[in-house]
Design an enzyme around this catalytic site. Structure first.
Site, PDB file in Angstrom:
ATOM      1  N   ASP A  76       0.838  -0.998  -0.076  1.00 23.51           N
ATOM      2  CA  ASP A  76       0.067  -0.049  -0.068  1.00 23.51           C
ATOM      3  C   ASP A  76       0.998   1.280   0.069  1.00 23.51           C
ATOM      4  O   ASP A  76       1.816   1.179   0.789  1.00 23.51           O
ATOM      5  CB  ASP A  76      -0.870   0.167   1.230  1.00 23.51           C
ATOM      6  N   ASP A  78       0.380   5.470   0.136  1.00 20.18           N
ATOM      7  CA  ASP A  78      -0.704   6.616   0.467  1.00 20.18           C
ATOM      8  C   ASP A  78       0.109   8.040  -0.167  1.00 20.18           C
ATOM      9  O   ASP A  78       1.412   8.151  -0.004  1.00 20.18           O
ATOM     10  CB  ASP A  78      -0.991   6.600   1.849  1.00 20.18           C
ATOM     11  N   ASP A 157       0.473   9.772  13.737  1.00 23.56           N
ATOM     12  CA  ASP A 157       0.546   9.183  14.858  1.00 23.56           C
ATOM     13  C   ASP A 157       2.070   9.180  15.345  1.00 23.56           C
ATOM     14  O   ASP A 157       2.291   9.801  16.367  1.00 23.56           O
ATOM     15  CB  ASP A 157      -0.263   7.921  14.796  1.00 23.56           C
TER      16      ASP A 157
END
Length: 453
Positions: A76, A78, A157
């Site tokens: 993945d 992003d 985060d």
């Protein structure tokens, strides 16, 4: 020493943006990092290029950058940009805006989806509740305040997830010293950990998951409030928690993740009945779960199929035994299993919303545990034809390996499956004959001999 303590206390009252992070990023040139465009999805590169050509900033960010730097092969990728969701959608015909809490854009290329997010800013700068809203517990219910690259980095985060890769010179941009934490193998929260966990309690699970996946330590201040704040996960929707469970146990590092969840008391909000039994010292339960996690990791490493139902069957096997003990012993075994299964599932659904397709498979695995001992006649051959037989057989072997006394049933089934027909018949003949219940004779009716009037 005194100054350091005072500084730590003051940090508890800081928002993410008020920590002493630099105004300008540390820019790491191409010859000082290991990322190559060959390691990055072509689709992600295409999205970044189109955004740049349209006059927008675009960076690869998150796990795709982190894992590539660690020498992995992330699936993945992003992209973060200063373009709004609506502006991104206009640039890509296959784009779709999703989410309400966090509005993001999915750009589809065949089966691959590139997630594009607009730079975030601190929620304190929101103009109205449509942009940002918090619950009484501090959880962010809506966070659509847009900002710049630096503010976006501080809204991430963990520091190792806040590294930005640019096509402009193929540089890395680091505002939070994430590269140092990556080198030191540390999971560190950006900003005050307690505040950030309260904003989104799922970060508690993410801290444990990333530490397990990367084999990192959780930095002391980041780890300190985890046990205390674990109950905040009860405020998260059961559907979202189930999705998190899939990430926890189906990423190829379930064994390490399970240990972290137990160490930080994060299993209880997800599977309270299971955690309760483990806390009571049910060693067989723990041994079974460890073996199931190891088996799952091994199958994924060998690119074999794995179903969440198998892991769920193991996680709830202990609570199922408690529920079975409370059933009426005079009821048929199948009826007792049905009622106990339903009780366990009803209780669990309040915490993690397990989809029906997994519930059906899980219950079939449980049901077959009661049928596997019933082998006489043609039952054994019929059981082998059941579509869940292999999963149930594997589950039986793991139960035995964990120390559960199954009267050698696993060994019997192992031999029976591989035996020739003649040997199978011998094994079936050697089984104890099932006792048939005696039928009571019906008493003749007192009026049966009376002539019809």
């Amino acid at each position: 020493m005194f100054t350091r303590v005072i500084r730590s206390i003051n940090n508890l009252f800081k928002s993410p943006n008020s920590f002493d992070y630099p105004e300008k990023a540390r820019v790491i040139p191409r010859d000082q990092h290991s990322i190559s465009r060959k390691q990055i999805s072509r689709s992600a590169l295409k999205v970044m290029k189109i955004l740049n050509e349209a006059g927008f900033e675009a960076y690869l960010v998150g796990g795709g950058v982190r894992d590539t730097l660690m020498g992995g092969n992330p699936k993945d990728f992003d992209v973060a940009t200063n373009a709004t969701p609506e502006q991104v959608r206009k640039l890509f015909r296959s784009a779709r805006i999703i989410g309400r809490r966090f509005r993001i854009v999915h750009v589809r290329f065949g089966r691959e989806i590139i997630e594009v997010t607009t730079f975030r800013a601190n929620h304190d700068s929101a103009a109205n509740s449509a942009e940002s809203r918090q619950s009484k517990e501090g959880m962010l219910l809506r966070d659509n305040v847009f900002g710049d690259l630096r503010s976006d980095a501080l809204r991430r985060d963990f520091t190792v997830n806040a590294l930005y890769y640019s096509l402009d010179g193929f540089t890395l941009h680091d505002y939070t010293d994430g590269m140092s934490d990556l080198e030191n193998r540390l999971i560190r929260m950006i900003g005050d950990p307690q505040t950030r966990y309260q904003e989104d309690p799922v970060r508690l699970l993410r801290a444990a998951r990333f530490a397990a996946k990367l084999d990192f330590d959780i930095e002391a201040n980041t780890a300190a409030p985890i046990k205390e704040l674990a109950p905040l996960l009860e405020n998260i929707s059961s559907a979202r928690l189930f999705d998190e469970c899939l990430k926890l146990f189906l990423g190829g590092y379930a064994t390490a993740t399970f240990k972290r969840l137990c160490d930080y008391e994060l299993l209880a909000p997800l599977f309270p009945a299971t955690a309760k039994r483990l806390k009571q010292g049910e060693n067989i339960d723990e041994a079974l779960l460890v073996r199931v996690m190891q088996n799952t990791d091994r199958r994924l490493a060998n690119e074999q199929r794995v179903t969440p139902a198998f892991i769920l069957a193991a996680l709830l096997w202990g609570p199922l035994q408690d529920a079975l003990e409370k059933q009426d012993e005079k009821s048929p075994p199948a009826m007792r299993m049905h009622k106990a299964s339903q009780q366990v599932i009803d209780a669990q659904q309040k915490h993690t919303a397990i989809p029906k397709r997994f519930l059906i498979t899980m219950r079939e695995i449980w049901d077959l545990q009661g049928r596997l001992p019933m082998r006489s006649g043609k039952r054994a051959l019929r059981l082998m034809e059941h579509k869940r037989f292999r999963a149930a057989y594997d589950f039986l072997l793991l139960r035995e390996a964990a120390g559960e006394d199954c009267q050698g049933l696993g060994r019997w089934w192992t031999e029976f499956q591989d035996a020739e027909e003649e040997r199978q018949n011998e094994m079936l003949e050697a089984l104890p004959k099932p006792k048939r219940p005696r039928r009571r004779r019906r008493k003749p009716s007192g009026n049966s001999d009376k002539p019809a009037s």
